[in-house]
Design a protein around this motif. Structure first.
Motif, PDB file in Angstrom:
ATOM      1  N   ASP A 286      15.420-112.777 -23.939  1.00  0.00           N
ATOM      2  CA  ASP A 286      16.283-112.854 -25.015  1.00  0.00           C
ATOM      3  C   ASP A 286      15.375-112.609 -26.372  1.00  0.00           C
ATOM      4  O   ASP A 286      15.526-112.072 -27.368  1.00  0.00           O
ATOM      5  CB  ASP A 286      16.999-114.081 -25.134  1.00  0.00           C
ATOM      6  N   VAL A 287      14.060-113.248 -26.307  1.00  0.00           N
ATOM      7  CA  VAL A 287      13.218-113.210 -27.659  1.00  0.00           C
ATOM      8  C   VAL A 287      12.471-111.832 -27.817  1.00  0.00           C
ATOM      9  O   VAL A 287      12.239-111.632 -28.924  1.00  0.00           O
ATOM     10  CB  VAL A 287      12.245-114.154 -27.446  1.00  0.00           C
ATOM     11  N   LEU A 288      12.683-111.118 -26.596  1.00  0.00           N
ATOM     12  CA  LEU A 288      12.081-109.773 -26.942  1.00  0.00           C
ATOM     13  C   LEU A 288      12.901-109.005 -27.668  1.00  0.00           C
ATOM     14  O   LEU A 288      12.456-107.798 -28.292  1.00  0.00           O
ATOM     15  CB  LEU A 288      11.750-109.054 -25.512  1.00  0.00           C
ATOM     16  N   ARG A 289      14.300-109.189 -27.997  1.00  0.00           N
ATOM     17  CA  ARG A 289      15.157-108.359 -28.626  1.00  0.00           C
ATOM     18  C   ARG A 289      15.348-106.958 -28.232  1.00  0.00           C
ATOM     19  O   ARG A 289      14.855-106.317 -29.130  1.00  0.00           O
ATOM     20  CB  ARG A 289      14.969-108.710 -30.181  1.00  0.00           C
ATOM     21  N   GLU A 290      15.562-106.912 -26.991  1.00  0.00           N
ATOM     22  CA  GLU A 290      15.705-105.474 -26.580  1.00  0.00           C
ATOM     23  C   GLU A 290      16.528-104.510 -26.982  1.00  0.00           C
ATOM     24  O   GLU A 290      17.692-104.866 -27.579  1.00  0.00           O
ATOM     25  CB  GLU A 290      16.019-105.535 -25.030  1.00  0.00           C
ATOM     26  N   GLN A 291      16.357-103.318 -27.159  1.00  0.00           N
ATOM     27  CA  GLN A 291      17.015-101.938 -27.547  1.00  0.00           C
ATOM     28  C   GLN A 291      16.893-100.702 -26.629  1.00  0.00           C
ATOM     29  O   GLN A 291      15.769-100.801 -25.939  1.00  0.00           O
ATOM     30  CB  GLN A 291      16.779-101.581 -28.894  1.00  0.00           C
ATOM     31  N   ARG A 292      18.032-100.297 -26.427  1.00  0.00           N
ATOM     32  CA  ARG A 292      17.989 -99.257 -25.445  1.00  0.00           C
ATOM     33  C   ARG A 292      17.246 -98.186 -25.778  1.00  0.00           C
ATOM     34  O   ARG A 292      17.023 -97.596 -26.781  1.00  0.00           O
ATOM     35  CB  ARG A 292      19.570 -98.889 -25.247  1.00  0.00           C
ATOM     36  N   PHE A 293      16.521 -97.588 -24.557  1.00  0.00           N
ATOM     37  CA  PHE A 293      15.570 -96.468 -24.960  1.00  0.00           C
ATOM     38  C   PHE A 293      16.036 -95.409 -24.088  1.00  0.00           C
ATOM     39  O   PHE A 293      15.846 -95.380 -22.939  1.00  0.00           O
ATOM     40  CB  PHE A 293      13.982 -96.983 -24.386  1.00  0.00           C
ATOM     41  N   GLU A 294      16.534 -94.198 -24.713  1.00  0.00           N
ATOM     42  CA  GLU A 294      16.746 -93.095 -24.224  1.00  0.00           C
ATOM     43  C   GLU A 294      17.743 -93.189 -23.224  1.00  0.00           C
ATOM     44  O   GLU A 294      17.656 -92.627 -21.889  1.00  0.00           O
ATOM     45  CB  GLU A 294      15.604 -92.358 -23.659  1.00  0.00           C
ATOM     46  N   GLY A 295      18.706 -94.151 -23.328  1.00  0.00           N
ATOM     47  CA  GLY A 295      19.717 -94.171 -22.342  1.00  0.00           C
ATOM     48  C   GLY A 295      19.338 -94.990 -20.973  1.00  0.00           C
ATOM     49  O   GLY A 295      20.086 -95.179 -20.129  1.00  0.00           O
ATOM     50  N   ARG A 296      18.018 -95.573 -20.774  1.00  0.00           N
ATOM     51  CA  ARG A 296      17.461 -96.313 -19.670  1.00  0.00           C
ATOM     52  C   ARG A 296      18.139 -97.612 -19.759  1.00  0.00           C
ATOM     53  O   ARG A 296      18.357 -98.332 -20.734  1.00  0.00           O
ATOM     54  CB  ARG A 296      16.130 -96.251 -19.745  1.00  0.00           C
ATOM     55  N   GLN A 297      18.089 -98.324 -18.458  1.00  0.00           N
ATOM     56  CA  GLN A 297      18.458 -99.553 -18.260  1.00  0.00           C
ATOM     57  C   GLN A 297      17.366-100.532 -18.967  1.00  0.00           C
ATOM     58  O   GLN A 297      16.146-100.158 -18.819  1.00  0.00           O
ATOM     59  CB  GLN A 297      18.844-100.165 -17.002  1.00  0.00           C
ATOM     60  N   THR A 298      17.735-101.678 -19.504  1.00  0.00           N
ATOM     61  CA  THR A 298      16.794-102.569 -20.182  1.00  0.00           C
ATOM     62  C   THR A 298      16.454-103.532 -19.334  1.00  0.00           C
ATOM     63  O   THR A 298      17.043-103.658 -18.046  1.00  0.00           O
ATOM     64  CB  THR A 298      17.536-103.280 -21.331  1.00  0.00           C
ATOM     65  N   PHE A 299      15.452-104.343 -19.384  1.00  0.00           N
ATOM     66  CA  PHE A 299      15.216-105.514 -18.678  1.00  0.00           C
ATOM     67  C   PHE A 299      16.186-106.473 -18.178  1.00  0.00           C
ATOM     68  O   PHE A 299      16.494-106.920 -17.147  1.00  0.00           O
ATOM     69  CB  PHE A 299      14.038-106.301 -19.324  1.00  0.00           C
ATOM     70  N   ALA A 300      17.118-106.546 -19.336  1.00  0.00           N
ATOM     71  CA  ALA A 300      18.292-107.610 -19.151  1.00  0.00           C
ATOM     72  C   ALA A 300      19.069-107.048 -18.329  1.00  0.00           C
ATOM     73  O   ALA A 300      19.878-107.847 -17.392  1.00  0.00           O
ATOM     74  CB  ALA A 300      18.997-107.983 -20.733  1.00  0.00           C
ATOM     75  N   GLU A 301      19.459-105.591 -18.386  1.00  0.00           N
ATOM     76  CA  GLU A 301      20.320-105.293 -17.531  1.00  0.00           C
ATOM     77  C   GLU A 301      19.971-105.148 -15.873  1.00  0.00           C
ATOM     78  O   GLU A 301      20.573-105.401 -15.048  1.00  0.00           O
ATOM     79  CB  GLU A 301      20.769-103.738 -17.921  1.00  0.00           C
ATOM     80  N   PHE A 302      18.455-104.676 -15.804  1.00  0.00           N
ATOM     81  CA  PHE A 302      18.032-105.090 -14.464  1.00  0.00           C
ATOM     82  C   PHE A 302      18.096-106.507 -13.895  1.00  0.00           C
ATOM     83  O   PHE A 302      18.742-106.586 -12.784  1.00  0.00           O
ATOM     84  CB  PHE A 302      16.535-104.655 -14.559  1.00  0.00           C
ATOM     85  N   MET A 303      17.901-107.540 -14.604  1.00  0.00           N
ATOM     86  CA  MET A 303      18.011-108.618 -14.345  1.00  0.00           C
ATOM     87  C   MET A 303      19.403-109.220 -13.829  1.00  0.00           C
ATOM     88  O   MET A 303      19.712-109.822 -13.125  1.00  0.00           O
ATOM     89  CB  MET A 303      17.342-109.808 -15.118  1.00  0.00           C
ATOM     90  N   MET A 304      20.253-108.676 -14.562  1.00  0.00           N
ATOM     91  CA  MET A 304      21.711-108.871 -14.489  1.00  0.00           C
ATOM     92  C   MET A 304      22.265-108.164 -13.199  1.00  0.00           C
ATOM     93  O   MET A 304      23.019-109.060 -12.290  1.00  0.00           O
ATOM     94  CB  MET A 304      22.636-108.158 -15.679  1.00  0.00           C
ATOM     95  N   ARG A 305      21.765-107.267 -12.716  1.00  0.00           N
ATOM     96  CA  ARG A 305      22.129-106.521 -11.578  1.00  0.00           C
ATOM     97  C   ARG A 305      21.365-107.013 -10.280  1.00  0.00           C
ATOM     98  O   ARG A 305      21.862-106.883  -9.046  1.00  0.00           O
ATOM     99  CB  ARG A 305      21.897-104.837 -11.784  1.00  0.00           C
ATOM    100  N   ARG A 306      20.177-107.240 -10.446  1.00  0.00           N
ATOM    101  CA  ARG A 306      19.181-107.734  -9.301  1.00  0.00           C
ATOM    102  C   ARG A 306      18.946-108.946  -9.144  1.00  0.00           C
ATOM    103  O   ARG A 306      18.815-109.580  -7.994  1.00  0.00           O
ATOM    104  CB  ARG A 306      17.965-106.689  -9.294  1.00  0.00           C
ATOM    105  N   PHE A 307      18.511-109.642 -10.471  1.00  0.00           N
ATOM    106  CA  PHE A 307      18.244-111.383 -10.476  1.00  0.00           C
ATOM    107  C   PHE A 307      19.244-112.111 -10.305  1.00  0.00           C
ATOM    108  O   PHE A 307      19.389-113.181  -9.514  1.00  0.00           O
ATOM    109  CB  PHE A 307      17.309-111.183 -11.525  1.00  0.00           C
ATOM    110  N   ASP A 308      20.323-111.749 -11.154  1.00  0.00           N
ATOM    111  CA  ASP A 308      21.311-112.829 -11.434  1.00  0.00           C
ATOM    112  C   ASP A 308      22.131-113.091 -10.227  1.00  0.00           C
ATOM    113  O   ASP A 308      22.284-114.396  -9.882  1.00  0.00           O
ATOM    114  CB  ASP A 308      22.298-112.424 -12.513  1.00  0.00           C
TER     115      ASP A 308
END
Length: 426
Positions: A286-308
């Motif tokens: 959260d503190v990294l304040r992510e923004q999407r890059f070229e339509g790629r998945q973010t770290f938060a999205e990866f965690m939501m799909r794989r880690f959560d």
């Protein structure tokens, strides 16, 4: 100086807030990260093993030792800068190098940690990573590089800290046994901000790996939990259907309940640590304040799909274990109540039989009492005859007449005496 007395821990607690400063890094640069797991229950001689292991590394480079009892250290070791941190369950080592290797993520970079020193580690490696920090070459070049460095299926790329940098990784272990993390920083990004980004990525990787230990624990517990659940269900069904000995069922239920409590006690620390590590991972992202890059998945999205999902599995298993333990306790209470009721019924029947026996004894006692009156009267009449016969002979009363006169009197007197004695005893 102020005359007021300071608390003995005032300075130590205040300094703890500043104990682990972020490194200052200038792109391009690299970092080599290593996290070593401490033993689950270290022996007395292993408590300071992490600090002793650090000292061995510092001695190789002729660097100064940390203060006694220190949990962190930062300084120069040869051509590197080393940051060491001692945590409850693990210790982390990060080597910072001002130059990048020609080959991206070259395993030779990890030779900053000598093989002999790695072999003497006080615990197993929980994670290690090669971190590459470069200047921002533009979106097209970043896309080209990350596609060549990482596995596309699990690649996560995002801009962080309001566009100050672009970070990328695939969260996979490469053939050399390390994670790979790439950071592309803008020209205006400061040294301390670069250091914070590197530190946050190392923390995300470490706490992610540590929290996944909870999933491994759940998988180990799974078969035994299923067996205990089946046993508990069978015991509760036996309670409902009846036909079984309640005390035997209660004994089996107590054994099952004790095992559930033991599993819960053995796993409570791991479950609690997993929840804490998960919270840290999410907070660091959260503190990294992510923004999407070229339509790629973010770290938060990866965690939501794989880690959560893994973390939800751990939480569900913890709740299931707690629920099973509570079910066993409730079933034990119910069965114990049933056993108490059955014992009360048995005691009631025993008291009734004792009452009947007492009545019989009372009747027997009254029968014996009548016989005893006759027996006592027989001997008492003889005594009276012996005493009164001389006087009766003098006045001319025959012995049979004397016996006929004294017998009723003696019998009544004996009966009255026995009756009075029984009344006093009752």
């Amino acid at each position: 100086m102020s005359p007021i007395e300071d608390h003995p821990l005032r300075y130590a607690l205040a300094n703890e807030l500043h104990a682990r400063p972020f490194p200052s890094l200038d792109a391009p640069c690299g970092a080599i990260f290593l996290a070593i797991k401490r033993p689950e229950q270290p022996e007395a001689h292993e408590v300071d093993a992490g600090r002793a292991h650090l000292t061995q590394l510092l001695d190789r480079y002729g660097a100064p030792h940390p203060q006694p009892g220190a949990t962190h250290w930062f300084g120069e070791v040869g051509k590197f800068k080393l940051k060491w941190e001692q945590h409850t369950e693990f210790a982390t080592y990060t080597l910072f190098t001002p130059a990048l290797e020609d080959r991206p993520f070259d395993p030779k970079a990890f030779q900053g940690f000598p093989d002999e020193w790695l072999a003497s580690a006080p615990g197993p490696r929980i994670t290690s990573a090669l971190i590459r920090v470069e200047g921002d070459p533009g979106p097209a070049e970043i896309t080209k590089r990350v596609d060549g460095w990482f596995v596309p299926e699990s690649l996560a790329v995002s801009k962080v800290l309001d566009g100050a940098a672009t970070i990328a990784t695939d969260f996979r272990i490469d053939v050399a046994g390390h994670m790979r993390l790439a950071i592309f920083v803008g020209d205006v990004t400061g040294e301390r901000r670069i250091g914070r980004i590197v530190q946050r990525l190392c923390e995300i990787e470490t706490y992610k790996s540590m929290s996944m230990l909870g999933l491994a624990r759940v998988r180990d517990l799974g078969p035994r939990m299923r067996d205990l659940d089946t046993t508990l269900t069978a015991l509760m069904s036996a309670m409902t259907e009846g036909g079984t000995n309640a005390e035997d069922t209660l004994r089996e239920l107590l054994v099952t309940s004790a095992e559930l409590e033991s599993l819960l006690a053995q796993s409570s620390f791991r479950f609690g640590a997993t929840g804490a590590y998960e919270a840290i991972v999410n907070q660091r992202i959260d503190v990294l304040r992510e923004q999407r890059f070229e339509g790629r998945q973010t770290f938060a999205e990866f965690m939501m799909r794989r880690f959560d999902p893994a973390m939800r599995t751990v939480k569900a298993s913890e709740r299931r274990l707690q629920t099973m333990a509570e079910r066993a306790i409730r079933a034990g209470d119910l069965l114990r109540t049933r056993v108490d009721v059955e014992r009360s019924a048995q005691n009631q029947k025993l008291l009734e039989s004792m009452d009947k026996r007492a009545d019989l004894q009372l009747r027997l006692q009254k029968t014996v009492e009548g016989l005893s009156v006759v027996a006592i009267s027989y001997y008492a009449v003889n005594l009276v005859l012996y005493m009164a016969q001389p006087a009766a002979y003098a006045v001319g009363i025959p012995k049979l007449v004397l016996a006929a006169i004294t017998t009723p009197v003696v019998v009544l007197a004996v009966w009255w005496m026995v009756h009075r004695i029984r009344e006093k005893m009752e």
